[in-house]
Design an enzyme around this catalytic site. Structure first.
Site, PDB file in Angstrom:
ATOM      1  N   HIS A 197     -77.981  12.097 -42.290  1.00 60.04           N
ATOM      2  CA  HIS A 197     -77.432  13.421 -42.581  1.00 60.04           C
ATOM      3  C   HIS A 197     -77.542  14.385 -41.404  1.00 60.04           C
ATOM      4  O   HIS A 197     -78.440  14.259 -40.573  1.00 60.04           O
ATOM      5  CB  HIS A 197     -78.189  14.063 -43.754  1.00 60.04           C
ATOM      6  CG  HIS A 197     -78.169  13.252 -44.995  1.00 60.04           C
ATOM      7  ND1 HIS A 197     -79.226  13.211 -45.857  1.00 60.04           N
ATOM      8  CD2 HIS A 197     -77.223  12.446 -45.526  1.00 60.04           C
ATOM      9  CE1 HIS A 197     -78.940  12.427 -46.881  1.00 60.04           C
ATOM     10  NE2 HIS A 197     -77.731  11.944 -46.700  1.00 60.04           N
TER      11      HIS A 197
ATOM     12  N   LYS B 207     -85.361  19.761 -37.267  1.00 64.75           N
ATOM     13  CA  LYS B 207     -86.273  19.397 -38.347  1.00 64.75           C
ATOM     14  C   LYS B 207     -87.603  18.929 -37.770  1.00 64.75           C
ATOM     15  O   LYS B 207     -87.642  18.262 -36.740  1.00 64.75           O
ATOM     16  CB  LYS B 207     -85.693  18.245 -39.180  1.00 64.75           C
ATOM     17  CG  LYS B 207     -84.421  18.590 -39.907  1.00 64.75           C
ATOM     18  CD  LYS B 207     -83.893  17.376 -40.656  1.00 64.75           C
ATOM     19  CE  LYS B 207     -82.607  17.710 -41.377  1.00 64.75           C
ATOM     20  NZ  LYS B 207     -82.056  16.522 -42.063  1.00 64.75           N
TER      21      LYS B 207
ATOM     22  N   ASP C  98     -73.885   9.017 -49.845  1.00 61.16           N
ATOM     23  CA  ASP C  98     -74.234   8.287 -48.631  1.00 61.16           C
ATOM     24  C   ASP C  98     -73.469   6.971 -48.511  1.00 61.16           C
ATOM     25  O   ASP C  98     -73.247   6.483 -47.406  1.00 61.16           O
ATOM     26  CB  ASP C  98     -75.734   8.059 -48.546  1.00 61.16           C
ATOM     27  CG  ASP C  98     -76.482   9.334 -48.190  1.00 61.16           C
ATOM     28  OD1 ASP C  98     -75.833  10.303 -47.752  1.00 61.16           O
ATOM     29  OD2 ASP C  98     -77.711   9.366 -48.342  1.00 61.16           O
TER      30      ASP C  98
ATOM     31  N   TYR D 126     -90.513  18.443 -44.831  1.00 62.88           N
ATOM     32  CA  TYR D 126     -89.958  18.823 -43.538  1.00 62.88           C
ATOM     33  C   TYR D 126     -89.625  20.298 -43.467  1.00 62.88           C
ATOM     34  O   TYR D 126     -89.306  20.930 -44.459  1.00 62.88           O
ATOM     35  CB  TYR D 126     -88.739  17.972 -43.181  1.00 62.88           C
ATOM     36  CG  TYR D 126     -87.589  18.003 -44.158  1.00 62.88           C
ATOM     37  CD1 TYR D 126     -86.436  18.733 -43.896  1.00 62.88           C
ATOM     38  CD2 TYR D 126     -87.637  17.273 -45.334  1.00 62.88           C
ATOM     39  CE1 TYR D 126     -85.366  18.738 -44.771  1.00 62.88           C
ATOM     40  CE2 TYR D 126     -86.577  17.267 -46.216  1.00 62.88           C
ATOM     41  CZ  TYR D 126     -85.440  18.001 -45.935  1.00 62.88           C
ATOM     42  OH  TYR D 126     -84.382  18.012 -46.807  1.00 62.88           O
TER      43      TYR D 126
END
Length: 182
Positions: free
Chosen positions: A61, A71, A169, A131
């Site tokens: 992603h 991130k 996905d 995260y």
């Protein structure tokens, strides 16, 4: 903390100093001044967390344009294989990836700058993954790349038949067809 450069510029593995004794352990998971000194200033604005079971693959992603995200990821329970793919067309490492195992035992963190697709595969019975991001989630700007695109040559260590992923996905484009960064 130790900041370990990877073969792709801007991507770091971070190993905290862990102090353990009979009571358990203590570590600093985030220290802004130290992070800025080694990686550069990143203004994280949100923390996210997910729980997944064995074989779950989330990714690959990213968010496009002004909504792209850096991130800082880690696992607080279980074990995952985490992957960052360089999708900056002008980069000398375009299409290459860095893979690192993150676990509750090694307590490693992985910094992924803007311009990368990101995903992870759960290797333990379950994993809790957390995260930090430096930009909010923007559904209209989300994008992805097919996790098993042969052009990426990612060697996922489990049988693809047991991989569990979302319908979204499953429909992600190959790298050659994806909307990428300049």
């Amino acid at each position: 903390m130790d900041y370990i450069k990877t073969e792709i510029d801007g991507v770091f593995i971070i190993e905290p100093r862990v102090f353990s004794d009979a009571r358990g352990y203590f570590m600093e998971a985030w220290k802004e001044e130290e992070f800025n000194e080694h990686i550069g200033p990143v203004k994280f604005i949100q923390d996210n967390e997910s729980k997944s079971s064995y074989g779950v693959l989330r990714g690959l992603h990213y968010q496009k344009g002004a909504y792209s995200q850096s991130k800082l990821v880690r696992v607080i329970k279980g074990r995952v294989l985490d992957v960052a793919v360089d999708i900056r067309k002008s980069s000398p490492t375009f299409g290459k990836h860095v893979m690192v195992e993150l676990s509750e035992d090694n307590k490693r963190q992985f910094f992924i700058p803007r311009g990368f697709a990101h995903g992870f595969l759960v290797l333990s019975e379950e994993a809790i993954f957390t995260y930090k991001v430096d930009n909010p989630y923007a559904p209209s700007q989300e994008a992805g790349i097919c996790w098993n695109d042969p052009a990426l040559a990612i060697e996922w260590p489990i049988d693809p038949a047991v991989v569990q992923t979302s319908e979204k996905d499953l429909k992600q484009p190959l790298l050659k067809d994806a909307e990428l960064f300049d």
